[in-house]
Design an enzyme around this catalytic site. Sequence first.
Site, PDB file in Angstrom:
ATOM      1  CB  THR A  14      -0.972   0.031   1.204  1.00 25.41           C
ATOM      2  OG1 THR A  14      -0.186  -0.092   2.398  1.00 25.41           O
ATOM      3  CG2 THR A  14      -1.992  -1.073   1.113  1.00 25.41           C
TER       4      THR A  14
ATOM      5  CB  ILE B 245       1.959   1.205  -7.316  1.00 24.04           C
ATOM      6  CG1 ILE B 245       2.945   1.976  -8.188  1.00 24.04           C
ATOM      7  CG2 ILE B 245       1.138   0.240  -8.162  1.00 24.04           C
ATOM      8  CD1 ILE B 245       3.918   1.103  -8.932  1.00 24.04           C
TER       9      ILE B 245
ATOM     10  CE  LYS C 263      12.003   0.829 -13.873  1.00 31.23           C
ATOM     11  NZ  LYS C 263      12.496   2.190 -13.900  1.00 31.23           N
TER      12      LYS C 263
ATOM     13  CB  THR D 240      11.416   5.465  -9.000  1.00 37.29           C
ATOM     14  OG1 THR D 240      10.278   4.776  -8.525  1.00 37.29           O
ATOM     15  CG2 THR D 240      11.333   5.610 -10.505  1.00 37.29           C
TER      16      THR D 240
ATOM     17  CD  GLU E 240      14.433  -0.830 -11.013  1.00 37.00           C
ATOM     18  OE1 GLU E 240      14.462  -1.204  -9.836  1.00 37.00           O
ATOM     19  OE2 GLU E 240      14.188  -1.582 -11.962  1.00 37.00           O
TER      20      GLU E 240
ATOM     21  CG  HIS F  98      17.860   1.525 -16.654  1.00 39.92           C
ATOM     22  ND1 HIS F  98      17.888   0.309 -17.292  1.00 39.92           N
ATOM     23  CD2 HIS F  98      16.807   1.485 -15.805  1.00 39.92           C
ATOM     24  CE1 HIS F  98      16.880  -0.431 -16.858  1.00 39.92           C
ATOM     25  NE2 HIS F  98      16.223   0.257 -15.949  1.00 39.92           N
TER      26      HIS F  98
END
Lengths: 368, 368
Positions: free
Chosen positions: B11, B14, B162, B230, B233, B237
Amino acid sequence: MDDIRFAVLGTGGIGRRTLEVAQYKDGLTPVAACDRNGVAVDHDGLDVEELLAATEGNIASGPTDDGVETDGGASRDAGGASADDAAGGATGSVKQTGDGAGIVASEQGEPTETPIDDVISESDGIDAVVLALPNLEHDFIPRVAERFAAADYEGVLVDVLKRSRVIGMLDDREETLVDAGITFVCGAGATPGVLTGAAALAAQSFVEVESVEIRWGVGLKSGYEDNRGTVREDIAHLDGYDMERARELSEAEIEALVTDRDGVLEFHDMEHADDVLLERAGICDADDVTVGGVLDVRSDKKPVTTTVRVTGRTFDGERGTNTFQLDDATSMEANVNGPALGYVKAAVRRNRTGDYGVFGPAELMPGF
Amino acid sequence: MDDIRFAVLGTGGIGRRTLEVAQYKDGLTPVAACDRNGVAVDHDGLDVEELLAATEGNIASGPTDDGVETDGGASRDAGGASADDAAGGATGSVKQTGDGAGIVASEQGEPTETPIDDVISESDGIDAVVLALPNLEHDFIPRVAERFAAADYEGVLVDVLKRSRVIGMLDDREETLVDAGITFVCGAGATPGVLTGAAALAAQSFVEVESVEIRWGVGLKSGYEDNRGTVREDIAHLDGYDMERARELSEAEIEALVTDRDGVLEFHDMEHADDVLLERAGICDADDVTVGGVLDVRSDKKPVTTTVRVTGRTFDGERGTNTFQLDDATSMEANVNGPALGYVKAAVRRNRTGDYGVFGPAELMPGF
C-alpha cells in the site's frame, strides 16, 4: 490461439485486401471467398495469389438474387468497386465485368447464383467471416447476419461499416445472434475500428473523458474511380445532404459537386459509428465524440493527418489530451485491413469462450 | 463481465492509487490489501476512503519474514515510498513509520507477520491480485507468484515492473503457473503497459514493423522524496552503472550524481521489458525496440513528451511512422493505474476462459 479459418464475402477492394494482408499474419487461413457470380472454397486454404489475380479489377454490376455485391463500397475505407458503381453502371477502364469475371475466372471458383448461401453451407469449417459487402440498404449487413444465424453458424462475423444506425439494427437482432453463437464485430476497419481502439487506449490516463475528437484525412486521387461508392456515401454527410438524397444523385451531379469544391470534401459532425461504439465500450458518452474528416479526390496526399485526440481529467485533478496519429503515408487501405484482421482474432477468442452478441472494436480492447 | 474482486499487495504509492483509481471504474471491487505489518480483508468490499486515509504516507522499513514491502518502488512509475528507502532509512517528513502505521492503523486492518500468506489464504474469493511490491531482488515477484501457485490460487496476478529479465524468470515458472490456473500479466503500468499496447495498435497499419521507439518523460519534483527507489533503479540504467552498483550507492552519492546532472537524468537503450513484451506479442523483434527517457527530479514538468513511434512498411509498399503521445499534464501515476486496471479486466477474462500462463500487456490487445 489455434489457427483461424476465415471466409470473405465480396472480393472488391476490401475483400481482396483482406486476403492479401492475411498472408502477412500468423494463424489466419482463408478457406472461402465469394462474389456475385462465384464462390471458391478450400478448407485446406485458398490459393490467394491465384484468386487475387483472377479477381483483379472486380466490379459489381448489380445485386444478384442472393443479394451479394462485389465490394464493401459502403465503408469509409473501401477501396475497390462499389455498390454505387453498380447502380450507376461500370465506368472504370481496367475493371472486369460480366459473368465470366471475378471468382468464376479463378481456377478455384465455381459459378453460383447463391454465393452467400454457398458459404453458409460450408460454415461448419469456418471460424470467422469478413463481410466485405456493400450496405446499400442500412439493414443489408444485419440481414446477412440473420441468414448466418438461421443456419446455426457458430462463429464470428466482422464488418467494416461506419454508420451508427447499423449498430442499432444489429442490436435489435442480438438475441438471434446470441442464440446461434455468433460474435458480431461491427466497424472493425480504420474508422471506427482502429481509431476507436486508439481512443480507448488513450482514455486510460483519465478517470473522466471529456471529449474524443476523431479527424481523418483521405487522399483518393489514384483510387477515385474505384471509390465512387465511398464518395457518394460521404456526400450524404455533407451539410444539406442525407443518404437518400446522395443515392439519387447522378454521376454527373456528383462530378459537379466535387468540381465545385475543387475536389476537396470536408465533413463535420458525421453520423459515424465511433460515437455509439465508444459509449458501448464505456469510454465516454456518445455525445462527447466528434467525427470529421477531409477527403481529397484529386490528390493522393492526405489533406489532413488522421488524428484521435482524447481529452480528460486524471485522478489527480489534471486535464490533458492524449493523441494518436496515423502517418500520412499509410493509406486508408493499409489502415482498414490490418486492424480488421486483428479484430477478427480478438473476436474468435471471444467466440470460442462463448462470448456472443454484438461488439464494437473498442469493446475488444483490454477491459478498458 | 461479472464483478472482479481484487486484492492489492503493498500500500505504497502504486497500491494506494490502484485502490483510488478503481473507484472510478465499473466492476472492480477491492476485497483485500496488505502491507508489511497488516492485512485488511472484506469480501463485500473494503472501505477505500478509510484505508487510504490510514495508509497515507506509508513507508516500508525493511522486509518482514514474509517478504512483503510497502511499495512498488521497483517500477518506473512507482510513486510512493520505495524499497530503497527501506534500505537507506526513512527520510521523508510526512511518512508514517513503525508498527502502528499503515494498514494496522485502519479500522479494517489486522496486524500480521505474514501479510502475503494471509491474502493467499483468502484467495478463493479473489479474482485478481495487483502486486504493488518492490522487486529488490529480480526474482522476488516471481517467487511471490510461486507462493500463490503453491496454494492453488486460480486467478490473475498483475505486476507493473519494467525489467526484461523478470519476464524470463516468470517464463521459467510458466508450467507451475499454468498448472495452478494463474494468468500472470507483467509490466501492466505505463511502460511497458500502456506504451506497448499503443505500439501494438500503431503497428496495425503495417505488415512489417521496422522499429518501435519509446521515449518517456517524467517530472518528479513533487514526488522526488517519495521516489528515491525509482531514481536509484533508474540510475542502474545510466552508462557505467548496473543494478548492483546502483544498489550500493549511498543516499549522498545519489544526491551528488543527481546534482552533477542538474537534476536531469537521461537514459538511452534501457533494459526495459518493452522489447521482449513486444516480441512476445508478435509485433516485432525485441532488437527493433528502443527505450529511452528523461527524468527531471527538480521539476514537475515533463522534460520530454512521452511518445511511442512505430515505423513500418504497409502492404502497399509505403513506409510510415504512427505516433502515440501522452499529454505532459498526465502524471506517471495517472498513466500507471488506469491501464493496470484495464489489463486486470482483460486478464480476468482470459483467466475465466482457462487461458493461463505469462502474458505481456500487448498480448492482451485485440489479436494484433
